[in-house]
Structure formats: structure tokens, C-alpha cells
Design a protein around this motif. Structure first.
Motif, PDB file in Angstrom:
ATOM      1  N   ILE A  41       0.872  -1.185   0.000  1.00  0.00           N
ATOM      2  CA  ILE A  41       0.000   0.000   0.000  1.00  0.00           C
ATOM      3  C   ILE A  41       0.899   1.222   0.000  1.00  0.00           C
ATOM      4  O   ILE A  41       1.638   1.466   0.961  1.00  0.00           O
ATOM      5  CB  ILE A  41      -0.957   0.009   1.210  1.00  0.00           C
ATOM      6  CG1 ILE A  41      -1.930  -1.158   1.106  1.00  0.00           C
ATOM      7  CG2 ILE A  41      -1.710   1.342   1.273  1.00  0.00           C
ATOM      8  CD1 ILE A  41      -2.947  -1.245   2.229  1.00  0.00           C
ATOM      9  N   SER A  43      -0.188   4.454  -0.461  1.00  0.00           N
ATOM     10  CA  SER A  43      -0.790   5.610   0.199  1.00  0.00           C
ATOM     11  C   SER A  43      -2.199   5.273   0.673  1.00  0.00           C
ATOM     12  O   SER A  43      -2.855   4.382   0.134  1.00  0.00           O
ATOM     13  CB  SER A  43      -0.839   6.818  -0.741  1.00  0.00           C
ATOM     14  OG  SER A  43      -1.726   6.570  -1.822  1.00  0.00           O
ATOM     15  N   VAL A  44      -2.623   6.008   1.688  1.00  0.00           N
ATOM     16  CA  VAL A  44      -3.999   5.944   2.169  1.00  0.00           C
ATOM     17  C   VAL A  44      -4.490   7.383   2.194  1.00  0.00           C
ATOM     18  O   VAL A  44      -3.883   8.242   2.848  1.00  0.00           O
ATOM     19  CB  VAL A  44      -4.102   5.326   3.579  1.00  0.00           C
ATOM     20  CG1 VAL A  44      -5.547   5.309   4.053  1.00  0.00           C
ATOM     21  CG2 VAL A  44      -3.515   3.923   3.602  1.00  0.00           C
ATOM     22  N   TYR A  46      -8.040  10.264   1.975  1.00  0.00           N
ATOM     23  CA  TYR A  46      -9.447  10.507   2.250  1.00  0.00           C
ATOM     24  C   TYR A  46      -9.849  11.703   1.396  1.00  0.00           C
ATOM     25  O   TYR A  46      -9.826  12.841   1.886  1.00  0.00           O
ATOM     26  CB  TYR A  46      -9.698  10.827   3.721  1.00  0.00           C
ATOM     27  CG  TYR A  46      -8.754  10.132   4.684  1.00  0.00           C
ATOM     28  CD1 TYR A  46      -8.950   8.794   5.007  1.00  0.00           C
ATOM     29  CD2 TYR A  46      -7.673  10.803   5.244  1.00  0.00           C
ATOM     30  CE1 TYR A  46      -8.087   8.149   5.872  1.00  0.00           C
ATOM     31  CE2 TYR A  46      -6.818  10.162   6.110  1.00  0.00           C
ATOM     32  CZ  TYR A  46      -7.022   8.837   6.420  1.00  0.00           C
ATOM     33  OH  TYR A  46      -6.167   8.198   7.269  1.00  0.00           O
ATOM     34  N   SER A  56      -8.453   1.493  10.515  1.00  0.00           N
ATOM     35  CA  SER A  56      -8.716   0.587   9.406  1.00  0.00           C
ATOM     36  C   SER A  56      -8.795  -0.868   9.861  1.00  0.00           C
ATOM     37  O   SER A  56      -7.917  -1.343  10.589  1.00  0.00           O
ATOM     38  CB  SER A  56      -7.621   0.715   8.353  1.00  0.00           C
ATOM     39  OG  SER A  56      -7.669   1.993   7.758  1.00  0.00           O
ATOM     40  N   SER A  62      -5.207   4.157   9.935  1.00  0.00           N
ATOM     41  CA  SER A  62      -5.096   3.921   8.498  1.00  0.00           C
ATOM     42  C   SER A  62      -3.728   4.296   7.942  1.00  0.00           C
ATOM     43  O   SER A  62      -3.229   3.648   7.016  1.00  0.00           O
ATOM     44  CB  SER A  62      -6.188   4.675   7.745  1.00  0.00           C
ATOM     45  OG  SER A  62      -6.083   6.060   7.989  1.00  0.00           O
ATOM     46  N   LYS A  63      -3.096   5.315   8.478  1.00  0.00           N
ATOM     47  CA  LYS A  63      -1.768   5.712   7.991  1.00  0.00           C
ATOM     48  C   LYS A  63      -0.710   4.652   8.302  1.00  0.00           C
ATOM     49  O   LYS A  63       0.329   4.600   7.647  1.00  0.00           O
ATOM     50  CB  LYS A  63      -1.357   7.077   8.562  1.00  0.00           C
ATOM     51  CG  LYS A  63      -2.197   8.233   8.031  1.00  0.00           C
ATOM     52  CD  LYS A  63      -2.026   8.372   6.535  1.00  0.00           C
ATOM     53  CE  LYS A  63      -2.809   9.546   5.987  1.00  0.00           C
ATOM     54  NZ  LYS A  63      -2.618   9.748   4.557  1.00  0.00           N
ATOM     55  N   GLU A  66       0.198   2.368   5.315  1.00  0.00           N
ATOM     56  CA  GLU A  66       1.125   2.787   4.261  1.00  0.00           C
ATOM     57  C   GLU A  66       2.423   2.001   4.416  1.00  0.00           C
ATOM     58  O   GLU A  66       2.983   1.925   5.502  1.00  0.00           O
ATOM     59  CB  GLU A  66       1.385   4.285   4.320  1.00  0.00           C
ATOM     60  CG  GLU A  66       0.157   5.086   3.935  1.00  0.00           C
ATOM     61  CD  GLU A  66       0.361   6.594   4.035  1.00  0.00           C
ATOM     62  OE1 GLU A  66       1.333   7.052   4.695  1.00  0.00           O
ATOM     63  OE2 GLU A  66      -0.466   7.314   3.463  1.00  0.00           O
ATOM     64  N   GLN A 136      -6.880   0.211  -6.549  1.00  0.00           N
ATOM     65  CA  GLN A 136      -7.324   0.888  -5.342  1.00  0.00           C
ATOM     66  C   GLN A 136      -8.434   0.079  -4.681  1.00  0.00           C
ATOM     67  O   GLN A 136      -9.272  -0.501  -5.370  1.00  0.00           O
ATOM     68  CB  GLN A 136      -7.875   2.278  -5.665  1.00  0.00           C
ATOM     69  CG  GLN A 136      -6.850   3.229  -6.197  1.00  0.00           C
ATOM     70  CD  GLN A 136      -7.482   4.536  -6.659  1.00  0.00           C
ATOM     71  OE1 GLN A 136      -8.614   4.563  -7.116  1.00  0.00           O
ATOM     72  NE2 GLN A 136      -6.732   5.618  -6.523  1.00  0.00           N
ATOM     73  N   VAL A 150     -12.255   6.146   2.001  1.00  0.00           N
ATOM     74  CA  VAL A 150     -10.878   5.892   2.420  1.00  0.00           C
ATOM     75  C   VAL A 150     -10.280   5.089   1.278  1.00  0.00           C
ATOM     76  O   VAL A 150     -10.752   3.987   0.979  1.00  0.00           O
ATOM     77  CB  VAL A 150     -10.796   5.094   3.741  1.00  0.00           C
ATOM     78  CG1 VAL A 150      -9.343   4.828   4.115  1.00  0.00           C
ATOM     79  CG2 VAL A 150     -11.523   5.828   4.854  1.00  0.00           C
ATOM     80  N   TYR A 152      -7.220   3.105  -0.436  1.00  0.00           N
ATOM     81  CA  TYR A 152      -5.960   2.388  -0.244  1.00  0.00           C
ATOM     82  C   TYR A 152      -5.361   2.151  -1.633  1.00  0.00           C
ATOM     83  O   TYR A 152      -5.952   1.437  -2.442  1.00  0.00           O
ATOM     84  CB  TYR A 152      -6.187   1.042   0.450  1.00  0.00           C
ATOM     85  CG  TYR A 152      -6.864   1.178   1.794  1.00  0.00           C
ATOM     86  CD1 TYR A 152      -6.109   1.356   2.947  1.00  0.00           C
ATOM     87  CD2 TYR A 152      -8.247   1.140   1.919  1.00  0.00           C
ATOM     88  CE1 TYR A 152      -6.704   1.471   4.200  1.00  0.00           C
ATOM     89  CE2 TYR A 152      -8.868   1.263   3.149  1.00  0.00           C
ATOM     90  CZ  TYR A 152      -8.087   1.431   4.280  1.00  0.00           C
ATOM     91  OH  TYR A 152      -8.699   1.558   5.511  1.00  0.00           O
TER      92      TYR A 152
END
Length: 158
Positions: A41, A43-44, A46, A56, A62-63, A66, A136, A150, A152
Motif C-alpha cells: 500500500i 498511500s492511504v 481521504y 482501518s 489507516s496511515k 502505508e 485501489q 478511504v 488504499y
């Protein structure tokens, strides 16, 4: 006679209007085969809501996803994922997954040695912008009564 016809019509309408769940639709084998292999992944995001905090998959911020690594095996719909970002809790787990014909990605995160059929909770995400090197997964969350994406972003690892 009229009652029989009326009851038959009602039964047909009832079953015709019944919605299908994400797990009851047919699989998209082409999308699954395209996901085969190792991914990260990159990048995440919004879109439109950069200042929110998201937990997540009930695992981590969620970060922290990454840089996480994911392996998808398309012939048996298994794989694994690992979080390894500095400053975040490390986590690794086997997964089961599939893509249905409605472009929905269905994911279950398993505990070691656990069978997928024993896990009742899973996640349904939308798959988008899929090609041989990236795709994605888009989750929808409620932020103050407004549905927010969100996103991913996955990149293929060679």
C-alpha cells in the motif's frame, strides 16, 4: 383461484426484490487473477477529508497501512498481510479474499490457524482503477453523518 394467483404474484415479487449480499454474487476471476502476487500500500487518502483519523479494519490507524505488504493467491483466495511502518504496531495475519462481479473486494483477516468459515466478520470494499501494476480499494466510512471514502492505493512489488 384469484387468491392463488395473488399469492403467487406476491411470492414472485418478494423473491425478485430480494437483494443479494456481496458473498452471494459470482466471482470476477479476471480481477482476481490480476491481483495475484505481492503488493504494497503506497498511500492511504481521504479525498475531501484529509484531517480525519481512521481505524482501518479494526487493527490500526489507516496511515499505519502505508508501506504494508500484501500477498494475494488467486487460485485459492488466500494470502497474507503485514503492517511494518515505523512508529506503528507491527501486525501480520493470514487473509482470505475474493472479488465479486459487482467489483466488490471481500476480505477476512484471520488469526493464525483459524479457518475462514469460523470468522464471521469481514470487510467489503470497492475495487477501482485496476491494472497490472496498481489498483485501489475504497472503503466508505461515516464521518459526522457524511459518507467519506478511504482510498488504499496498492502498487505491485516485482
Amino acid at each position: 383461484m384469484k387468491k392463488v394467483i395473488f399469492l403467487s404474484m406476491m411470492a414472485i415479487l418478494f423473491f425478485a426484490c430480494k437483494s443479494k449480499s456481496a458473498t452471494e454474487t459470482k466471482l470476477d476471476r479476471n480481477a482476481q487473477v490480476a491481483m495475484k502476487g505481492n503488493w504494497v500500500i503506497s498511500s492511504v487518502t481521504y479525498p475531501g477529508s484529509e484531517y480525519i483519523k481512521v481505524n482501518s479494519f479494526q487493527l490500526a490507524d489507516s496511515k499505519c497501512f502505508e508501506g504494508s505488504t500484501w500477498k494475494f493467491i488467486s487460485n485459492n483466495n488466500k494470502g497474507d498481510m503485514a503492517l511494518n511502518k515505523a512508529g506503528c504496531t507491527s501486525f501480520a495475519s493470514p487473509i482470505t479474499w475474493f472479488v465479486n462481479r459487482d467489483s466488490q473486494f471481500v476480505l477476512k483477516v484471520l488469526n493464525a490457524g483459524e479457518k475462514a468459515r469460523k470468522v464471521r466478520d469481514g470487510y467489503i470494499l470497492k475495487i477501482a482503477n485496476q491494472n497490472e501494476n496498481s489498483f485501489q480499494l475504497i472503503d466508505k466510512i461515516d464521518v459526522g453523518g457524511k459518507m467519506t471514502d478511504v482510498v488504499y492505493q496498492f502498487q505491485k512489488v516485482n
